[in-house]
Design a protein around this motif. Sequence first.
Motif, PDB file in Angstrom:
ATOM      1  N   ARG A  93       0.985  -1.321   0.735  1.00  0.00           N
ATOM      2  CA  ARG A  93      -0.303   0.109   0.096  1.00  0.00           C
ATOM      3  C   ARG A  93       1.017   1.127  -0.043  1.00  0.00           C
ATOM      4  O   ARG A  93       0.174   2.194  -0.614  1.00  0.00           O
ATOM      5  CB  ARG A  93      -1.476   0.161   1.512  1.00  0.00           C
ATOM      6  N   HIS A  94       2.506   0.686   0.624  1.00  0.00           N
ATOM      7  CA  HIS A  94       3.133   2.346   0.475  1.00  0.00           C
ATOM      8  C   HIS A  94       3.688   2.284  -1.045  1.00  0.00           C
ATOM      9  O   HIS A  94       4.045   3.495  -0.766  1.00  0.00           O
ATOM     10  CB  HIS A  94       3.854   2.205   2.075  1.00  0.00           C
ATOM     11  N   LEU A  96       2.733   1.843  -3.408  1.00  0.00           N
ATOM     12  CA  LEU A  96       1.524   2.706  -5.065  1.00  0.00           C
ATOM     13  C   LEU A  96       1.412   4.207  -4.259  1.00  0.00           C
ATOM     14  O   LEU A  96       0.534   4.627  -5.060  1.00  0.00           O
ATOM     15  CB  LEU A  96       0.425   2.197  -4.585  1.00  0.00           C
ATOM     16  N   LYS A  97       1.783   5.170  -3.240  1.00  0.00           N
ATOM     17  CA  LYS A  97       1.728   6.287  -3.127  1.00  0.00           C
ATOM     18  C   LYS A  97       3.086   6.588  -3.931  1.00  0.00           C
ATOM     19  O   LYS A  97       4.423   5.918  -3.965  1.00  0.00           O
ATOM     20  CB  LYS A  97       2.384   6.421  -1.372  1.00  0.00           C
ATOM     21  N   ALA A 261       4.976  -9.249  -2.544  1.00  0.00           N
ATOM     22  CA  ALA A 261       3.331  -8.700  -2.295  1.00  0.00           C
ATOM     23  C   ALA A 261       2.906  -9.376  -2.061  1.00  0.00           C
ATOM     24  O   ALA A 261       1.690  -9.954  -1.876  1.00  0.00           O
ATOM     25  CB  ALA A 261       3.312  -7.717  -3.659  1.00  0.00           C
ATOM     26  N   GLY A 263       1.008 -11.661  -0.039  1.00  0.00           N
ATOM     27  CA  GLY A 263      -0.923 -11.626   1.029  1.00  0.00           C
ATOM     28  C   GLY A 263      -1.448 -10.545   0.710  1.00  0.00           C
ATOM     29  O   GLY A 263      -2.167  -9.962   1.478  1.00  0.00           O
ATOM     30  N   SER A 264      -0.970  -9.497  -0.063  1.00  0.00           N
ATOM     31  CA  SER A 264      -1.656  -8.473  -0.448  1.00  0.00           C
ATOM     32  C   SER A 264      -2.344  -8.454  -2.054  1.00  0.00           C
ATOM     33  O   SER A 264      -2.185  -9.314  -3.034  1.00  0.00           O
ATOM     34  CB  SER A 264      -0.926  -7.779  -0.135  1.00  0.00           C
TER      35      SER A 264
ATOM     36  N   LYS B  66      -0.546  -6.716  -9.989  1.00  0.00           N
ATOM     37  CA  LYS B  66       0.443  -6.696  -9.211  1.00  0.00           C
ATOM     38  C   LYS B  66       1.599  -6.031  -9.909  1.00  0.00           C
ATOM     39  O   LYS B  66       2.722  -5.026  -9.597  1.00  0.00           O
ATOM     40  CB  LYS B  66       1.486  -7.469  -8.369  1.00  0.00           C
ATOM     41  N   LEU B  99      -4.521   1.112  -6.723  1.00  0.00           N
ATOM     42  CA  LEU B  99      -4.786  -0.274  -6.671  1.00  0.00           C
ATOM     43  C   LEU B  99      -6.037  -0.412  -5.513  1.00  0.00           C
ATOM     44  O   LEU B  99      -5.176   0.102  -4.533  1.00  0.00           O
ATOM     45  CB  LEU B  99      -3.612  -1.262  -6.729  1.00  0.00           C
ATOM     46  N   MET B 101      -7.360  -3.375  -3.453  1.00  0.00           N
ATOM     47  CA  MET B 101      -7.909  -4.594  -2.587  1.00  0.00           C
ATOM     48  C   MET B 101      -8.769  -5.133  -1.672  1.00  0.00           C
ATOM     49  O   MET B 101      -9.065  -4.435  -0.340  1.00  0.00           O
ATOM     50  CB  MET B 101      -6.503  -5.789  -2.573  1.00  0.00           C
ATOM     51  N   LYS B 104      -7.363  -6.310   1.789  1.00  0.00           N
ATOM     52  CA  LYS B 104      -6.109  -5.759   2.352  1.00  0.00           C
ATOM     53  C   LYS B 104      -6.783  -4.020   2.524  1.00  0.00           C
ATOM     54  O   LYS B 104      -7.415  -3.372   1.512  1.00  0.00           O
ATOM     55  CB  LYS B 104      -5.621  -5.024   1.425  1.00  0.00           C
ATOM     56  N   GLN B 105      -6.069  -3.051   3.029  1.00  0.00           N
ATOM     57  CA  GLN B 105      -6.881  -1.767   3.478  1.00  0.00           C
ATOM     58  C   GLN B 105      -5.283  -0.411   3.206  1.00  0.00           C
ATOM     59  O   GLN B 105      -4.308  -1.463   3.786  1.00  0.00           O
ATOM     60  CB  GLN B 105      -7.844  -1.308   4.815  1.00  0.00           C
ATOM     61  N   GLN B 106      -5.888   0.576   2.908  1.00  0.00           N
ATOM     62  CA  GLN B 106      -4.711   1.766   3.035  1.00  0.00           C
ATOM     63  C   GLN B 106      -5.165   2.412   4.126  1.00  0.00           C
ATOM     64  O   GLN B 106      -4.192   3.040   4.269  1.00  0.00           O
ATOM     65  CB  GLN B 106      -4.525   2.284   2.058  1.00  0.00           C
TER      66      GLN B 106
END
Lengths: 264, 335
Positions: A93-94, A96-97, A261, A263-264, B66, B99, B101, B104-106
Amino acid sequence: MRRALKAVGATFAAGYASYTQYRAEFVLYMLAGTAPLIMMFAWMSLSEAGATGDVDKAWFAAYFLVIFATRQMSPIWLIRHMDEQVRLGHLSRHLLKPVPFYWRLIGLQLSDNAIRLPIVLVFVPLGLWALDAFPLLHADRLPLYILSLLLGMLVHFHLELAFGLAAFWTDQSLALENFYTTAFLLLTGLTVPIAMFPASVGNVISYLPWRYIFGLPAEILVGEHDGAALLHLLGIQLLWVIALASFARWLWRRGLRRYTAAGS
Amino acid sequence: MISLRNLSMHFKVHEKEPGLVGSFRSLVNRRYRNVVAVDNVSFDIPAGEIVGFLGPNGAGKTTTLKMMSGLLHPTSGTVTVNGQTPHRRAPDFLSAITLVMGQKQQLIWDLPAADSFLVNKAFYAIDDGDYRQRLGELTDLLALAPILNKPIRNLSLGERMKCELAAALLHQPNILFLDEPTIGLDINMQQNVRDFIRDYNRLHQATVVLTSHYMGDIAALVSRVLVIDGGHVAFDGNLRDLTQRVADRKVLRLQFAAPVERRDLEGFGVVEACDGRQATINVERAAMARVAGAVLAGFAVEDIAIEDVPIEDVIRTLFAAPGAKPESRAAAGSA
């Protein structure tokens, strides 16, 4: 760079908000990291028993209270954090920033510092006064202490980051954390002042990074080292910052190629 | 525009037998297996299109997503998104994509969504005016107002998903990678999310790449389907073509003016249901015109409908029988 600074500011604010979300935990969190205070009393007892040569208990009080303050200002636990980020896939998630993950870590670290600042500003002066250790501090060295403290924080940050980035290769960098923690407890000056080691061992420790995290800043403020010797030690501290930051950057770039990556 | 050419991703996976002996063996003599998650995949997705990735678990859908979003470095082949190589993670590339998911969370768990939105505002350098306007739009579209200031941990799954979508779209990306965006949501919330994705695509001409196991998502949203299985593209086309290629039957629905016996209909195909007045018959695709004509001639039919087999059945057929694959990999590569 402007965006990175804004990102640091926003992460700082969110980190601070997270830490202060639960009031009881907030107080407990501020009080964590008391190992130097326990060691202070142990060394003071040894001194009273005459086991520390000509180093008296006031010196240990001053040294360990400064170590405590330095530790509080460098509350870095990145190995475990990076292990979770990589192994559990939270890093995704980081990544992607559009601002590098590095700046998020810096922002979070600063928020942790801000949480602990009141402890340092209130309890450390109180302790120094109560144990009659104020006279041992060299107030004229405060700017040098702050410089060395900042360099020490950078050594600490990048050293833990480098160990944590091993998660890209080992999938379980916590095994390395055990080795790291042993070195951390013995070689940073957190539990044993470097001056208490035999000279030959102290020399070896001077070329390892750990001393420069807490030991050197505290030694400066209690009046250890002068002139060329002091500059030499500060120079080594700066070299460690450069070397570890470069190494961590190299590991990051190489590691990302291996990132699964999961588990995500 | 998204373009994949001969894209492959291999993982080296450590294999261990269960139990203590297996652990010891693994320590002394470690065995690895090379897993081919994506194998030589090629396709293009033009700007503004909504594409659905279909495939069983472990087919390579998420791995492909991904790679397209820059999280993974491909083992071989090339991928370009908006003319850029994703895994280089250039800031302008990352500012143009998102993206989501489903599992999953941001969002920051202990804080209200509004705090996470402020973090995204800084990371994506959204100015104050744009931020207020976009947050206002997203709040209206997703009905976020009552939940914006509640800690994420206190929200329901559906509420969290709505906040996730808002966080993922605040920077107004023009490429959306959505991995199971409706997983775990109730039917109403699934529909809300579908409506929202469709509206976002229409308003911003956004390209959407979607994976989902819910056929409702696929049927409602996508104009094109990529079936991925075993790391290969097994089919590339629209849903109707997929149905025609996989299902050799169509569904004939009838309503009669007078009661009809089930046995009278059995000669026309497989009678799925018959209650006297209404009947559903599965008929071979090639025979449908003849059968429909015969039924109309032989019975008092009030209403008649000829439909494709439901997409759920198509997918079930597709992944249940290896021989049922509609397209060879070579054929799909040219799509």
